[in-house]
Design a protein around this motif. Structure first.
Motif, PDB file in Angstrom:
ATOM      1  N   VAL A  72      -6.855   9.012   2.019  1.00  0.00           N
ATOM      2  CA  VAL A  72      -5.405   8.864   2.194  1.00  0.00           C
ATOM      3  C   VAL A  72      -4.711   8.829   0.836  1.00  0.00           C
ATOM      4  CG1 VAL A  72      -3.571   7.382   3.107  1.00  0.00           C
ATOM      5  CG2 VAL A  72      -5.670   7.729   4.428  1.00  0.00           C
ATOM      6  N   VAL A  73      -5.289   8.148  -0.123  1.00  0.00           N
ATOM      7  CA  VAL A  73      -4.689   8.100  -1.467  1.00  0.00           C
ATOM      8  C   VAL A  73      -4.645   9.509  -2.067  1.00  0.00           C
ATOM      9  CG1 VAL A  73      -4.956   7.235  -3.833  1.00  0.00           C
ATOM     10  CG2 VAL A  73      -5.296   5.694  -1.891  1.00  0.00           C
ATOM     11  N   ASN A  74      -5.695  10.288  -1.894  1.00  0.00           N
ATOM     12  CA  ASN A  74      -5.702  11.668  -2.405  1.00  0.00           C
ATOM     13  C   ASN A  74      -4.666  12.533  -1.685  1.00  0.00           C
ATOM     14  OD1 ASN A  74      -7.618  11.320  -4.423  1.00  0.00           O
ATOM     15  ND2 ASN A  74      -9.310  11.641  -3.007  1.00  0.00           N
ATOM     16  N   GLN A  75      -4.519  12.349  -0.376  1.00  0.00           N
ATOM     17  CA  GLN A  75      -3.488  13.091   0.370  1.00  0.00           C
ATOM     18  C   GLN A  75      -2.097  12.677  -0.107  1.00  0.00           C
ATOM     19  OE1 GLN A  75      -4.625  11.955   4.335  1.00  0.00           O
ATOM     20  NE2 GLN A  75      -5.860  13.795   4.647  1.00  0.00           N
ATOM     21  N   THR A  76      -1.933  11.386  -0.368  1.00  0.00           N
ATOM     22  CA  THR A  76      -0.653  10.877  -0.863  1.00  0.00           C
ATOM     23  C   THR A  76      -0.333  11.489  -2.222  1.00  0.00           C
ATOM     24  OG1 THR A  76      -0.988   8.800   0.332  1.00  0.00           O
ATOM     25  CG2 THR A  76       0.630   8.783  -1.462  1.00  0.00           C
ATOM     26  N   LYS A  77      -1.334  11.605  -3.065  1.00  0.00           N
ATOM     27  CA  LYS A  77      -1.141  12.196  -4.391  1.00  0.00           C
ATOM     28  C   LYS A  77      -0.662  13.650  -4.267  1.00  0.00           C
ATOM     29  CE  LYS A  77      -3.398  12.405  -8.849  1.00  0.00           C
ATOM     30  NZ  LYS A  77      -4.553  11.954  -9.622  1.00  0.00           N
ATOM     31  N   ARG A  78      -1.265  14.403  -3.337  1.00  0.00           N
ATOM     32  CA  ARG A  78      -0.831  15.794  -3.112  1.00  0.00           C
ATOM     33  C   ARG A  78       0.597  15.842  -2.567  1.00  0.00           C
ATOM     34  NH1 ARG A  78      -6.164  16.357  -1.538  1.00  0.00           N
ATOM     35  NH2 ARG A  78      -5.722  16.263   0.676  1.00  0.00           N
ATOM     36  N   LEU A  79       0.920  14.927  -1.656  1.00  0.00           N
ATOM     37  CA  LEU A  79       2.268  14.876  -1.089  1.00  0.00           C
ATOM     38  C   LEU A  79       3.301  14.571  -2.173  1.00  0.00           C
ATOM     39  CD1 LEU A  79       4.053  14.890   1.510  1.00  0.00           C
ATOM     40  CD2 LEU A  79       3.683  12.424   1.584  1.00  0.00           C
ATOM     41  N   LEU A  80       3.002  13.607  -3.038  1.00  0.00           N
ATOM     42  CA  LEU A  80       3.916  13.266  -4.136  1.00  0.00           C
ATOM     43  C   LEU A  80       4.110  14.458  -5.081  1.00  0.00           C
ATOM     44  CD1 LEU A  80       2.678   9.655  -4.928  1.00  0.00           C
ATOM     45  CD2 LEU A  80       4.874  10.287  -3.901  1.00  0.00           C
ATOM     46  N   ALA A  81       3.036  15.182  -5.344  1.00  0.00           N
ATOM     47  CA  ALA A  81       3.135  16.365  -6.216  1.00  0.00           C
ATOM     48  C   ALA A  81       4.040  17.420  -5.578  1.00  0.00           C
ATOM     49  CB  ALA A  81       1.746  16.936  -6.489  1.00  0.00           C
ATOM     50  N   LYS A  82       3.920  17.594  -4.266  1.00  0.00           N
ATOM     51  CA  LYS A  82       4.742  18.582  -3.563  1.00  0.00           C
ATOM     52  C   LYS A  82       6.218  18.164  -3.583  1.00  0.00           C
ATOM     53  CE  LYS A  82       4.962  22.400  -1.314  1.00  0.00           C
ATOM     54  NZ  LYS A  82       4.682  23.642  -1.999  1.00  0.00           N
ATOM     55  N   ALA A 102      -7.040  -7.709   0.981  1.00  0.00           N
ATOM     56  CA  ALA A 102      -7.584  -8.109  -0.320  1.00  0.00           C
ATOM     57  C   ALA A 102      -9.065  -7.765  -0.432  1.00  0.00           C
ATOM     58  CB  ALA A 102      -7.373  -9.604  -0.537  1.00  0.00           C
ATOM     59  N   GLN A 103      -9.744  -7.600   0.706  1.00  0.00           N
ATOM     60  CA  GLN A 103     -11.166  -7.263   0.694  1.00  0.00           C
ATOM     61  C   GLN A 103     -11.426  -5.773   0.466  1.00  0.00           C
ATOM     62  OE1 GLN A 103      -9.943  -9.413   3.269  1.00  0.00           O
ATOM     63  NE2 GLN A 103     -10.563 -11.075   1.913  1.00  0.00           N
ATOM     64  N   ASN A 104     -10.393  -4.965   0.519  1.00  0.00           N
ATOM     65  CA  ASN A 104     -10.569  -3.525   0.356  1.00  0.00           C
ATOM     66  C   ASN A 104     -10.947  -3.211  -1.094  1.00  0.00           C
ATOM     67  OD1 ASN A 104     -10.447  -0.731   0.511  1.00  0.00           O
ATOM     68  ND2 ASN A 104      -8.660  -0.761   1.838  1.00  0.00           N
ATOM     69  N   ILE A 105     -11.925  -2.339  -1.260  1.00  0.00           N
ATOM     70  CA  ILE A 105     -12.373  -1.943  -2.595  1.00  0.00           C
ATOM     71  C   ILE A 105     -11.273  -1.191  -3.341  1.00  0.00           C
ATOM     72  CG2 ILE A 105     -13.997  -0.475  -3.852  1.00  0.00           C
ATOM     73  CD1 ILE A 105     -16.041  -1.155  -1.647  1.00  0.00           C
ATOM     74  N   VAL A 106     -10.527  -0.354  -2.612  1.00  0.00           N
ATOM     75  CA  VAL A 106      -9.424   0.384  -3.222  1.00  0.00           C
ATOM     76  C   VAL A 106      -8.205  -0.536  -3.197  1.00  0.00           C
ATOM     77  CG1 VAL A 106      -8.035   2.480  -3.154  1.00  0.00           C
ATOM     78  CG2 VAL A 106     -10.419   2.565  -2.419  1.00  0.00           C
ATOM     79  N   ASN A 107      -7.989  -1.250  -4.293  1.00  0.00           N
ATOM     80  CA  ASN A 107      -6.927  -2.242  -4.365  1.00  0.00           C
ATOM     81  C   ASN A 107      -5.627  -1.610  -4.881  1.00  0.00           C
ATOM     82  OD1 ASN A 107      -7.006  -2.169  -7.237  1.00  0.00           O
ATOM     83  ND2 ASN A 107      -8.725  -3.599  -7.227  1.00  0.00           N
ATOM     84  N   PRO A 108      -4.516  -2.361  -4.851  1.00  0.00           N
ATOM     85  CA  PRO A 108      -3.237  -1.803  -5.318  1.00  0.00           C
ATOM     86  C   PRO A 108      -3.267  -1.267  -6.745  1.00  0.00           C
ATOM     87  CG  PRO A 108      -2.844  -3.794  -4.073  1.00  0.00           C
ATOM     88  CD  PRO A 108      -4.343  -3.674  -4.237  1.00  0.00           C
ATOM     89  N   GLN A 109      -4.012  -1.909  -7.640  1.00  0.00           N
ATOM     90  CA  GLN A 109      -4.079  -1.429  -9.027  1.00  0.00           C
ATOM     91  C   GLN A 109      -4.726  -0.038  -9.093  1.00  0.00           C
ATOM     92  OE1 GLN A 109      -5.175  -4.506  -8.013  1.00  0.00           O
ATOM     93  NE2 GLN A 109      -3.464  -5.683  -8.824  1.00  0.00           N
ATOM     94  N   ILE A 111      -4.804   2.170  -6.606  1.00  0.00           N
ATOM     95  CA  ILE A 111      -3.857   3.101  -5.986  1.00  0.00           C
ATOM     96  C   ILE A 111      -2.748   3.447  -6.976  1.00  0.00           C
ATOM     97  CG2 ILE A 111      -2.146   3.380  -4.145  1.00  0.00           C
ATOM     98  CD1 ILE A 111      -3.972   1.565  -2.405  1.00  0.00           C
ATOM     99  N   GLN A 112      -2.207   2.446  -7.627  1.00  0.00           N
ATOM    100  CA  GLN A 112      -1.133   2.647  -8.602  1.00  0.00           C
ATOM    101  C   GLN A 112      -1.582   3.572  -9.726  1.00  0.00           C
ATOM    102  OE1 GLN A 112       1.473  -0.752  -9.328  1.00  0.00           O
ATOM    103  NE2 GLN A 112       0.909  -0.564 -11.478  1.00  0.00           N
ATOM    104  N   LYS A 113      -2.776   3.348 -10.234  1.00  0.00           N
ATOM    105  CA  LYS A 113      -3.295   4.174 -11.328  1.00  0.00           C
ATOM    106  C   LYS A 113      -3.526   5.606 -10.850  1.00  0.00           C
ATOM    107  CE  LYS A 113      -6.811   4.443 -14.846  1.00  0.00           C
ATOM    108  NZ  LYS A 113      -8.161   4.168 -15.222  1.00  0.00           N
ATOM    109  N   ASN A 114      -4.099   5.755  -9.663  1.00  0.00           N
ATOM    110  CA  ASN A 114      -4.389   7.082  -9.135  1.00  0.00           C
ATOM    111  C   ASN A 114      -3.126   7.880  -8.858  1.00  0.00           C
ATOM    112  OD1 ASN A 114      -5.171   9.136  -6.961  1.00  0.00           O
ATOM    113  ND2 ASN A 114      -7.165   8.350  -7.622  1.00  0.00           N
ATOM    114  N   LEU A 115      -2.086   7.218  -8.348  1.00  0.00           N
ATOM    115  CA  LEU A 115      -0.840   7.910  -8.015  1.00  0.00           C
ATOM    116  C   LEU A 115       0.113   7.988  -9.203  1.00  0.00           C
ATOM    117  CD1 LEU A 115      -0.091   6.387  -4.484  1.00  0.00           C
ATOM    118  CD2 LEU A 115      -1.253   8.542  -5.035  1.00  0.00           C
TER     119      LEU A 115
END
Length: 186
Positions: A72-82, A102-109, A111-115
């Motif tokens: 989903v983060v990768n799809q979001t990155k493509r959507l933002l680019a578009k 909070a237990q998710n490995i992909v945390n807000p930091q 996601i923020q860095k990736n996007l």
């Protein structure tokens, strides 16, 4: 439900009806509805179809919802680019994390860095409250107002108001008609 401070208009449920939506009519509707209501929220789904582009023409802000899932983060990155390619100012794009845990490995930091975008807000995962509200056909902010998920929605609205976000974003220059850019017709 005007008695509790909001109104709701559902989108076409049938894909063929949605595909054949009169975009000029949608534009006239959006222009009228934004003159009647102080705040209009439109869920455009997860793509950039012609109807979404028509909504973007009238948008003050674009809240892009993502989650702590790598795909989903990768799809979001493509959507933002578009969206960026369509010449919308990056300030219009506000990132909201849905089903945050909070237990998710992909945390807000991460996601923020990736996007490469600040996270505007996070909505906690709470399937039980969502299922209960859905079963009652009542918005969860009304059916369970003291839950963390309801408070997260209220916090988003409060943040928008405190920052004067919509007033700031209304001053930005947006593309006049991004539709040709979407389909490579420029």
């Amino acid at each position: 439900n005007a008695s509790v401070g909001y109104s709701y208009i559902g989108a076409p449920r049938d894909a063929i009806v949605a595909r054949d939506l009169d975009l000029d009519g949608l534009g006239r509707f959006l222009k009228a509805v934004t003159n009647v209501f102080g705040l209009v929220v439109v869920d455009c789904g997860n793509g950039l179809d012609p109807a979404a582009m028509k909504v973007f023409e009238f948008a003050t802000a674009i809240f892009v919802v993502t989650s702590g899932d790598v795909i989903v983060v990768n799809q979001t990155k493509r959507l933002l680019a578009k969206i960026q390619e369509l010449l919308f100012p990056p300030e219009m794009e506000q990132i909201v994390i849905n089903q945050y845990s909070a237990q998710n490995i992909v945390n807000p930091q991460i996601i923020q860095k990736n996007l490469n975008r600040q996270i505007f807000a996070a909505i906690p995962e709470d399937s039980a409250t969502c299922d209960s509200a859905l079963a009652k056909s009542t918005p969860l902010c009304l059916s369970a107002p003291s839950t963390p998920i309801a408070r997260a929605y209220h916090d988003i609205v409060r943040k928008i108001q405190q920052l004067g976000l919509l007033d700031q974003l209304a001053k930005l220059k947006k593309p006049e008609c991004p539709m040709p850019l979407l389909f490579g017709l420029t």
